[in-house]
Design an enzyme around this catalytic site. Structure first.
Site, PDB file in Angstrom:
ATOM      1  N   ASP A 111      36.642  58.154  73.767  1.00  0.00           N
ATOM      2  CA  ASP A 111      37.789  59.057  73.903  1.00  0.00           C
ATOM      3  C   ASP A 111      38.960  58.453  74.670  1.00  0.00           C
ATOM      4  O   ASP A 111      39.985  59.118  74.847  1.00  0.00           O
ATOM      5  CB  ASP A 111      37.364  60.328  74.649  1.00  0.00           C
ATOM      6  CG  ASP A 111      35.995  60.772  74.221  1.00  0.00           C
ATOM      7  OD1 ASP A 111      35.859  61.178  73.066  1.00  0.00           O
ATOM      8  OD2 ASP A 111      35.049  60.654  75.032  1.00  0.00           O
TER       9      ASP A 111
ATOM     10  N   TYR B 206      33.326  49.565  79.247  1.00  0.00           N
ATOM     11  CA  TYR B 206      31.888  49.365  79.052  1.00  0.00           C
ATOM     12  C   TYR B 206      31.556  47.892  78.836  1.00  0.00           C
ATOM     13  O   TYR B 206      32.278  47.181  78.126  1.00  0.00           O
ATOM     14  CB  TYR B 206      31.409  50.134  77.817  1.00  0.00           C
ATOM     15  CG  TYR B 206      31.326  51.625  78.020  1.00  0.00           C
ATOM     16  CD1 TYR B 206      30.421  52.178  78.922  1.00  0.00           C
ATOM     17  CD2 TYR B 206      32.143  52.471  77.288  1.00  0.00           C
ATOM     18  CE1 TYR B 206      30.342  53.546  79.091  1.00  0.00           C
ATOM     19  CE2 TYR B 206      32.063  53.850  77.448  1.00  0.00           C
ATOM     20  CZ  TYR B 206      31.158  54.383  78.356  1.00  0.00           C
ATOM     21  OH  TYR B 206      31.085  55.733  78.526  1.00  0.00           O
TER      22      TYR B 206
ATOM     23  N   ARG C  65      47.843  58.063  38.307  1.00  0.00           N
ATOM     24  CA  ARG C  65      47.179  58.639  39.478  1.00  0.00           C
ATOM     25  C   ARG C  65      47.729  57.870  40.679  1.00  0.00           C
ATOM     26  O   ARG C  65      47.298  56.766  40.982  1.00  0.00           O
ATOM     27  CB  ARG C  65      45.653  58.463  39.364  1.00  0.00           C
ATOM     28  CG  ARG C  65      45.080  58.988  38.044  1.00  0.00           C
ATOM     29  CD  ARG C  65      43.573  58.834  37.996  1.00  0.00           C
ATOM     30  NE  ARG C  65      43.117  57.469  38.144  1.00  0.00           N
ATOM     31  CZ  ARG C  65      42.883  56.625  37.125  1.00  0.00           C
ATOM     32  NH1 ARG C  65      43.040  57.018  35.866  1.00  0.00           N
ATOM     33  NH2 ARG C  65      42.466  55.389  37.362  1.00  0.00           N
TER      34      ARG C  65
ATOM     35  N   LYS D 160      42.913  62.853  47.726  1.00  0.00           N
ATOM     36  CA  LYS D 160      41.511  62.882  48.187  1.00  0.00           C
ATOM     37  C   LYS D 160      41.435  62.436  49.644  1.00  0.00           C
ATOM     38  O   LYS D 160      42.394  61.869  50.190  1.00  0.00           O
ATOM     39  CB  LYS D 160      40.649  62.005  47.286  1.00  0.00           C
ATOM     40  CG  LYS D 160      41.009  60.543  47.276  1.00  0.00           C
ATOM     41  CD  LYS D 160      40.318  59.823  46.122  1.00  0.00           C
ATOM     42  CE  LYS D 160      40.802  58.404  45.993  1.00  0.00           C
ATOM     43  NZ  LYS D 160      39.810  57.400  46.142  1.00  0.00           N
TER      44      LYS D 160
ATOM     45  N   HIS E  30      39.646  53.010  35.310  1.00  0.00           N
ATOM     46  CA  HIS E  30      40.166  52.606  36.624  1.00  0.00           C
ATOM     47  C   HIS E  30      40.067  51.084  36.730  1.00  0.00           C
ATOM     48  O   HIS E  30      39.021  50.502  36.451  1.00  0.00           O
ATOM     49  CB  HIS E  30      39.318  53.276  37.715  1.00  0.00           C
ATOM     50  CG  HIS E  30      39.895  53.148  39.090  1.00  0.00           C
ATOM     51  ND1 HIS E  30      41.191  53.505  39.400  1.00  0.00           N
ATOM     52  CD2 HIS E  30      39.344  52.723  40.261  1.00  0.00           C
ATOM     53  CE1 HIS E  30      41.412  53.298  40.685  1.00  0.00           C
ATOM     54  NE2 HIS E  30      40.313  52.823  41.230  1.00  0.00           N
TER      55      HIS E  30
ATOM     56  N   CYS F 262      36.623  52.981  74.317  1.00  0.00           N
ATOM     57  CA  CYS F 262      35.584  53.993  74.560  1.00  0.00           C
ATOM     58  C   CYS F 262      35.669  55.062  73.467  1.00  0.00           C
ATOM     59  O   CYS F 262      36.560  55.026  72.612  1.00  0.00           O
ATOM     60  CB  CYS F 262      35.772  54.674  75.904  1.00  0.00           C
ATOM     61  SG  CYS F 262      36.024  53.570  77.296  1.00  0.00           S
TER      62      CYS F 262
ATOM     63  N   ARG G  29      31.555  51.561  38.175  1.00  0.00           N
ATOM     64  CA  ARG G  29      31.310  52.707  39.058  1.00  0.00           C
ATOM     65  C   ARG G  29      30.805  53.900  38.246  1.00  0.00           C
ATOM     66  O   ARG G  29      29.631  54.217  38.281  1.00  0.00           O
ATOM     67  CB  ARG G  29      32.600  53.016  39.825  1.00  0.00           C
ATOM     68  CG  ARG G  29      32.423  53.797  41.084  1.00  0.00           C
ATOM     69  CD  ARG G  29      33.614  53.714  42.010  1.00  0.00           C
ATOM     70  NE  ARG G  29      34.870  54.184  41.438  1.00  0.00           N
ATOM     71  CZ  ARG G  29      36.009  54.279  42.123  1.00  0.00           C
ATOM     72  NH1 ARG G  29      36.042  53.935  43.402  1.00  0.00           N
ATOM     73  NH2 ARG G  29      37.105  54.704  41.562  1.00  0.00           N
TER      74      ARG G  29
HETATM   75  N1  PLP Z   1      42.261  56.666  40.554  1.00  0.00           N
HETATM   76  C1  PLP Z   1      41.012  56.549  40.999  1.00  0.00           C
HETATM   77  C2  PLP Z   1      39.892  56.749  40.041  1.00  0.00           C
HETATM   78  C3  PLP Z   1      40.757  56.231  42.326  1.00  0.00           C
HETATM   79  O1  PLP Z   1      39.505  56.115  42.762  1.00  0.00           O
HETATM   80  C4  PLP Z   1      41.861  56.038  43.211  1.00  0.00           C
HETATM   81  C5  PLP Z   1      41.675  55.691  44.609  1.00  0.00           C
HETATM   82  O2  PLP Z   1      40.773  55.082  45.067  1.00  0.00           O
HETATM   83  C6  PLP Z   1      43.146  56.181  42.704  1.00  0.00           C
HETATM   84  C7  PLP Z   1      43.316  56.494  41.374  1.00  0.00           C
HETATM   85  C8  PLP Z   1      44.338  55.962  43.569  1.00  0.00           C
HETATM   86  O3  PLP Z   1      44.420  54.627  43.957  1.00  0.00           O
HETATM   87  P1  PLP Z   1      45.613  54.099  44.865  1.00  0.00           P
HETATM   88  O4  PLP Z   1      45.476  54.828  46.155  1.00  0.00           O
HETATM   89  O5  PLP Z   1      45.351  52.648  45.017  1.00  0.00           O
HETATM   90  O6  PLP Z   1      46.865  54.434  44.153  1.00  0.00           O
END
Ligand code: PLP
Length: 371
Positions: free
Chosen positions: A315, A267, A222, A40, A169, A313, A139
């Site tokens: 850039d 700045y 995950r 992601k 999670h 700044c 969440r």
């Molecule tokens: N699973 C869920 C639902 C998540 O939101 C995330 C990341 O935020 C992950 C897995 C992966 O987590 P990590 O990057 O700490 O392994």
């Protein structure tokens, strides 16, 4: 935002580091455990498609993303592995998800009912569904057995869904204190006890859980930040094996000059030289994700730390040098230069944040070059 290909400032992504991290984790898993690489947010700022290619070579069985567009990007790039959208997708896209074989996270019976109605009107493959459980993250996800049972029964009696997964999670898997983690495990086990036949994928583990609590992995992980070579705990917990950071960020000096004592830089004129000083201008700024909070942080030039003077700044930024250098001299913002190195964690610590955020904030203007 355009990609800046006509200036020398780039993110370098190491294929071998990604491969090292992901394949090592895959090797640690038991035979029946699947590894889904979390790509992601453009692969945590590293470039989702490039990371997905390396992850696949390293043994990833599927991918997780946060939003539907990120899943579509992978499908359009030719990936046919399972892809799970971890966030809640607007139910109006249920048909598109079914058509593109993208798995949806579901947190309510209302979503299922609305999707069922929509899918019943079309001749599409079944929509793959992962049921989210809120065991303490607060969440998304079902919190109680009754609503969970109702959703699972609904899923199972409909012809439009494939009950593919169930997950939760953890919010504290990356710390020494396991009290809250254990409470979440307990709630998870209690919740899933109402399900007669568990789906193909049962998953609770992010990187931290898989690294430090792998006994709870169920049958899929995950794997996110550790795949990119970053310690999920920052530094609180020791890693079970070496992780190699995949990202480095380099640029170059575009201008170098001597300023007299008493001259100000940037700045707000927040920095004033006490003596004659060599000041170099570096062509990146907060529009690239090099945030203003980095004023005073040191970058590497010729293996030496050189502090950012004055405000960053949009850039450009300025650094103070011990001696003059030619335009074109390399500046390392993240990575190794000689004996010294700067990590995303160093930047995160300086800015009082986490490396995840530093990586994600690097904008598209910086080209991602896979090496
Ligand atoms: N699973 C869920 C639902 C998540 O939101 C995330 C990341 O935020 C992950 C897995 C992966 O987590 P990590 O990057 O700490 O392994």
């Amino acid at each position: 935002m355009v990609v800046g290909t006509h200036r020398n400032a780039q993110i370098l992504i190491s294929k071998s580091a990604l491969y090292h991290n992901i394949s090592n984790e895959k090797k640690r898993l038991k035979n029946n455990e699947y590894l889904f690489m979390v790509v992601k947010a453009n692969g945590y700022g590293h470039g989702a498609v490039a990371v997905a290619h390396e992850a696949k070579k390293a043994g990833a069985d599927g991918f997780c993303v946060a939003i539907l567009d990120e899943a579509l990007q992978l499908r359009d790039a030719g990936f046919d592995e399972p892809i799970l959208v971890l966030g809640i997708t607007d139910v109006e896209h249920a048909s598109l998800m079914a058509e593109r074989k993208i798995s949806a996270t579901v947190s309510s019976i209302d979503w299922l009912r609305a999707a069922d109605e929509q899918l019943a009107q079309k001749d599409l493959p079944k929509l793959n569904v992962h049921i989210g459980l809120d065991t303490g993250m607060g969440r998304i996800g079902f919190q109680d057995k009754d609503s969970l049972k109702e959703a699972v029964d609904f899923l199972n009696q409909s012809d439009n869904f494939n009950f593919e997964g169930i997950f939760t999670h953890f919010s504290t898997a990356d710390t020494h204190n396991v009290k809250y983690f254990d409470l979440q495990v307990e709630r998870f086990n209690d919740l899933i006890s109402v399900i007669d036949t568990l789906p193909k994928y049962v998953h609770v583990s992010n990187s931290a859980t898989s690294l430090w609590h792998s006994e709870f992995n169920c049958n899929m992980i995950r794997f996110g930040v550790a795949g990119y070579g970053l310690n999920p705990s920052g530094g609180e917990l020791d890693l079970p094996y070496e992780l190699k950071p995949a990202l480095s960020l380099t640029t170059e000096v575009v201008y170098c000059k001597k300023i007299d004592a008493g001259r100000s830089v940037g700045y707000g004129a927040t920095y004033t030289s006490k003596e004659p000083e060599w000041i170099a201008t570096v062509p990146v700024g907060y529009a690239d994700g090099i945030v203003r909070a980095l004023q005073g942080f040191s970058l590497l030039v010729n293996g030496k730390f050189c502090p950012i003077v004055g405000r960053v700044c949009m850039d450009q930024l300025m650094i103070k040098l011990d001696e003059p250098v030619n335009p074109g001299t390399k500046v390392t913002i993240v990575g190794q230069d000689g004996k010294e190195k700067i990590t995303l964690q160093d930047i995160a610590s300086y800015c009082d944040t986490i490396h995840y955020e530093v990586a994600c904030l690097l904008t598209d203007r910086l080209p991602r070059i896979v090496v």
